[in-house]
Enzyme design. Structure first.
Site, short mmCIF file in Angstrom:
data_model
loop_
_atom_site.label_atom_id
_atom_site.label_comp_id
_atom_site.label_asym_id
_atom_site.label_seq_id
_atom_site.Cartn_x
_atom_site.Cartn_y
_atom_site.Cartn_z
N HIS A 1 5.50 6.50 -1.36
CA HIS A 1 6.31 5.28 -1.33
C HIS A 1 5.40 4.03 -0.80
CE1 HIS A 1 7.00 6.45 2.68
NE2 HIS A 1 7.35 4.86 3.01
N HIS B 1 0.97 -1.23 -0.05
CA HIS B 1 -0.06 0.00 0.20
C HIS B 1 0.84 1.28 -0.01
CE1 HIS B 1 1.15 -0.47 4.17
NE2 HIS B 1 1.11 0.90 4.10
#
Length: 177
Positions: free
Chosen positions: A129, A47
């Site tokens: 990220h 995620h």
């Protein structure tokens, strides 16, 4: 009759949650790139965090969901085009060279809305990220690859649950963009 204590909490965060096909591709590529460097993050946990909330009292979850209900931003394309490493945290990640403006708007709007529920806004600049591996032992060499493109049209509220097999992330609710 037993009642639920009001001081119970859930460990929560808001995130971008990839579709299964993209998740599988990122996991496979991460294993190819990083198999000798550290411990790969499980595919089902991949995620991009939007806002980390930490341990939230159960009584506050409705406020967070109501705050997220008011977040309206356009869908956007995300290009995951670089791999990097956080040396101190010993984490390898995949991220964006350029953060799309709608993603920045989403994070800012969400954080402002969550502040009404008592959530503290992280003052650091947002850098999207996705953690691919933890406990990285050695520096990662630059990696050349074709970017992964992701059409983002929703965000989710995730509960982080720790058990004997490790950490499991459970989607509690999602919101369309």
């Amino acid at each position: 009759m037993c009642s639920t204590p009001t001081n119970r909490t859930k460990r929560l965060f808001f995130a971008l949650w990839p579709e299964p096909k993209l998740r599988a591709l990122l996991f496979k590529q991460g294993r190819r790139w990083l198999h000798e460097h550290g411990k790969q993050v499980r595919s089902e946990n991949l995620h991009i965090t939007l806002s980390f909330l930490g341990n939230v009292p159960l009584d506050d979850i409705d406020c967070l969901c109501t705050a997220a209900d008011g977040v309206k931003t356009p869908p956007f394309e995300l290009e995951l085009d670089r791999v990097g490493q956080f040396q101190r945290a010993r984490v390898a990640w995949i991220g964006c060279t350029v953060t799309p403006e709608p993603l920045t708007l989403l994070v800012q709007t969400l954080n402002r809305a969550l502040a009404a529920c008592g959530n503290k806004i992280d003052p650091r600049p947002y850098h999207p990220h996705m953690t691919l591996a933890r406990k990285i032992r050695d520096p990662i060499e630059p990696i050349q690859f074709h970017p992964f493109r992701w059409s983002v049209d929703r965000f989710v509220l995730i509960e982080s649950v720790t058990h004997s097999e490790g950490v499991e992330y459970r989607v509690m609710r999602w919101w369309g963009l």
